[in-house]
Design an enzyme around this catalytic site. Structure first.
Site, PDB file in Angstrom:
ATOM      1  N   ASN A   9       0.763  -1.097   0.070  1.00 27.50           N
ATOM      2  CA  ASN A   9       0.026  -0.078   0.170  1.00 27.50           C
ATOM      3  C   ASN A   9       0.994   1.266  -0.040  1.00 27.50           C
ATOM      4  O   ASN A   9       1.304   1.475   1.128  1.00 27.50           O
ATOM      5  CB  ASN A   9      -0.694   0.084   1.343  1.00 27.50           C
ATOM      6  CG  ASN A   9      -1.856   1.031   1.248  1.00 27.50           C
ATOM      7  OD1 ASN A   9      -1.805   2.114   0.502  1.00 27.50           O
ATOM      8  ND2 ASN A   9      -2.890   0.971   2.082  1.00 27.50           N
ATOM      9  N   ARG A  97      -1.828  -1.711  -3.951  1.00 24.74           N
ATOM     10  CA  ARG A  97      -2.973  -0.781  -4.169  1.00 24.74           C
ATOM     11  C   ARG A  97      -2.781   0.219  -5.175  1.00 24.74           C
ATOM     12  O   ARG A  97      -1.777   1.071  -5.136  1.00 24.74           O
ATOM     13  CB  ARG A  97      -3.142  -0.208  -2.795  1.00 24.74           C
ATOM     14  CG  ARG A  97      -4.246   0.952  -2.826  1.00 24.74           C
ATOM     15  CD  ARG A  97      -4.377   1.637  -1.439  1.00 24.74           C
ATOM     16  NE  ARG A  97      -5.402   2.741  -1.403  1.00 24.74           N
ATOM     17  CZ  ARG A  97      -4.999   3.872  -0.645  1.00 24.74           C
ATOM     18  NH1 ARG A  97      -3.958   4.075  -0.393  1.00 24.74           N
ATOM     19  NH2 ARG A  97      -6.057   4.750  -1.000  1.00 24.74           N
ATOM     20  N   HIS A 185     -11.129   4.883  -2.354  1.00 29.08           N
ATOM     21  CA  HIS A 185     -11.371   4.039  -1.185  1.00 29.08           C
ATOM     22  C   HIS A 185     -12.125   2.873  -1.454  1.00 29.08           C
ATOM     23  O   HIS A 185     -12.643   2.032  -0.504  1.00 29.08           O
ATOM     24  CB  HIS A 185     -12.058   4.874  -0.062  1.00 29.08           C
ATOM     25  CG  HIS A 185     -11.285   5.975   0.619  1.00 29.08           C
ATOM     26  ND1 HIS A 185     -11.863   6.997   1.006  1.00 29.08           N
ATOM     27  CD2 HIS A 185     -10.053   6.206   0.936  1.00 29.08           C
ATOM     28  CE1 HIS A 185     -11.070   7.876   1.680  1.00 29.08           C
ATOM     29  NE2 HIS A 185      -9.853   7.508   1.412  1.00 29.08           N
ATOM     30  N   ARG A 245      -7.172  18.117   3.080  1.00 29.80           N
ATOM     31  CA  ARG A 245      -7.830  18.377   1.914  1.00 29.80           C
ATOM     32  C   ARG A 245      -9.382  19.193   2.316  1.00 29.80           C
ATOM     33  O   ARG A 245     -10.031  18.661   3.136  1.00 29.80           O
ATOM     34  CB  ARG A 245      -8.044  17.048   1.070  1.00 29.80           C
ATOM     35  CG  ARG A 245      -6.674  16.694   0.602  1.00 29.80           C
ATOM     36  CD  ARG A 245      -6.884  15.680  -0.427  1.00 29.80           C
ATOM     37  NE  ARG A 245      -7.513  14.337  -0.169  1.00 29.80           N
ATOM     38  CZ  ARG A 245      -6.898  13.127   0.161  1.00 29.80           C
ATOM     39  NH1 ARG A 245      -5.555  13.339   0.478  1.00 29.80           N
ATOM     40  NH2 ARG A 245      -7.656  12.427   0.492  1.00 29.80           N
ATOM     41  N   GLU A 385      -7.792  -3.302   3.966  1.00 23.19           N
ATOM     42  CA  GLU A 385      -7.631  -3.305   2.690  1.00 23.19           C
ATOM     43  C   GLU A 385      -6.582  -4.291   2.052  1.00 23.19           C
ATOM     44  O   GLU A 385      -6.747  -4.897   0.890  1.00 23.19           O
ATOM     45  CB  GLU A 385      -7.164  -1.974   2.205  1.00 23.19           C
ATOM     46  CG  GLU A 385      -8.172  -0.852   2.533  1.00 23.19           C
ATOM     47  CD  GLU A 385      -7.527   0.660   2.369  1.00 23.19           C
ATOM     48  OE1 GLU A 385      -8.159   1.502   1.760  1.00 23.19           O
ATOM     49  OE2 GLU A 385      -6.484   0.671   3.183  1.00 23.19           O
TER      50      GLU A 385
END
Length: 439
Positions: A9, A97, A185, A245, A385
């Site tokens: 990842n 990922r 996501h 963000r 994940e």
């Protein structure tokens, strides 16, 4: 025969990993995890931790020279350590990922030169994150060209969104050039959708809003486990307030930045990605824990928290509208799993949905935190994940599902739920895997 799969990842300055060992078609065990951190800095460092929490290896080294690939040395260190740790157990493959798969990559795929060229062509869609996703793939391909690699896409899960939900109200030529809403996501939402049949068949078959709340944050509307709407769109900037963000913003603000402040694309990018969100509003920190600690004495921290909750609940309402109602709400990722105060504040604002929170269960981070009289079932489900990446590698390479080595699962392929060793353990007892939460 036992085999192993490595899940990577990658972020802008780190590569986090999880190493799995599996025996035939049996459930896989996570045998190690860790990270290479400080990429691009003066002294990158590698750390591996066993399933029992014991540190297995640590190393630091000098930064790569000018013009050198910053991933080459760290990835070499990682893959050498993995080989030594596994001994005689063969490494079946490595899963990555990849933040952006564009419109074409809607299932995991084995990496080939042609696939890499197509992924590199997507860089203009996400110039900050796509190169970081592809760096370890490129480095590992140079180091171990014989080792199969599989790209697993954060955008793929959302390919089931209706066409109208994907469209932006721009001149048609932009959509023809790939400018549309993708959603992100997806690996996290894929995991949650896979857990729901075991945890709550009602939510698995019904209308569920999943809140992935970390440094990067988004919502996903699930109808019978399939994505029909999400808050992130063309980029990871859209939707909720995040650590640094801004989330949803009036494009007129960007025109103002250009005209009144003279900012160019790089300057606007810096503001929106690195200086906005919780950090920008509070002028203190992007870390939710810092803001909670200061909220009682600093109004700016309190304002940042209030805005985070306001935008979160506002957009849960939008997800409910896209679903035609809501049966369940699931909190996941770092903030979603561990911040009882944010969950409580959000649920209080969602009482109009008939949602009722069990305060004691919420404070204890219980798996089910809604009260018995709540019309909406509220759950806390830790995401994973890396387990999704492991499963996708096994599917692509024929390690479990029987797919051929070069055959990705077909679009709409129904994947099994997740029954790994940590699936039923209380949240507080699970081994920690430091998520890369900056996408």
């Amino acid at each position: 025969m036992a085999t192993a799969i490595l899940a990577l990842n990658a972020g802008s300055s780190s590569v986090k990993f999880a190493l799995f060992r599996q025996e035939g078609a049996s459930a896989a065990d996570r045998v190690a995890h860790g990270a290479v951190e400080g990429l691009g800095g003066a002294h990158p460092q590698f750390r591996a931790v066993g399933a029992d929490g014991r540190v297995l290896a640590e190393r630091r080294w000098d930064a790569a020279g000018a013009g050198d690939d910053p991933h080459h040395g760290p990835v070499s260190t990682l893959i050498d350590w993995v080989g030594g740790h596994l001994g005689d157990v063969p490494l079946l493959g490595v899963g990555h990922r990849v933040v952006h798969g564009g419109a074409d990559f809607i299932a995991p795929v084995r990496v080939t030169p042609e696939v890499m060229a197509r992924l590199e062509a997507l860089t203009p869609f996400d110039p900050l994150h796509q190169p970081a996703s592809l760096g370890p793939i490129r480095a590992l391909g140079a180091l171990r060209p014989d080792l199969p690699q599989v790209a697993c896409f954060d955008t793929a899960f959302h390919h089931t969104m209706p066409e109208t939900a994907r469209r932006l109200a721009l001149p048609r030529r932009y959509e023809e050039g790939g400018v549309r809403r993708y959603g992100f996501h997806g690996l996290s939402y894929d995991y949650i959708a896979g857990r729901l049949p075991d945890l709550s068949p009602r939510l698995a078959a019904g209308r569920t809003v999943v809140a992935h709340l970390g440094n990067g944050a988004s919502l996903c509307a699930l109808a019978a486990g399939r994505s029909v709407e999400t808050t992130m769109g063309f980029s990871v900037l859209d939707g909720l307030v995040m650590g640094t963000r801004c989330g949803q913003i009036d494009p007129g603000v960007l025109l103002y930045m250009m005209r009144a402040e003279g900012l160019d694309a790089a300057g606007i990018e810096d503001v929106l990605y690195r200086r906005a969100g919780l950090l920008g509003v509070s002028d203190l920190s992007a870390d939710m824990r810092d803001l909670h600690a200061r909220a009682g004495s600093d109004g700016r921290a309190a304002q940042a928290l209030a805005l985070f909750v306001y935008r979160l609940t506002q957009q849960v309402g939008a997800m409910a509208a896209s679903l035609g109602g809501v049966d369940g709400l699931v909190f996941t990722a770092g903030i979603g799993e561990h911040d009882a105060a944010i969950r409580a504040a959000a649920c209080a604002r969602l009482g109009w949905l008939g949602l009722r929170l069990d305060g004691a269960a919420n404070a204890a981070h219980a798996p089910l935190i809604s009260s018995p009289d709540s019309a909406v079932e509220v759950r806390v489900i830790p995401t994973d994940e890396e387990s999704v990446i492991r499963r996708d590698v096994a599917d692509c390479l024929g390690g479990v599902s029987g797919h051929g080595a070069d055959e990705a699962p077909a679009p709409g392929f129904q994947r099994p739920g997740f029954e790994g060793p940590d699936a039923e353990r209380p949240i507080a007892e699970r081994p920690s895997f430091e998520r890369n939460d900056d996408e």
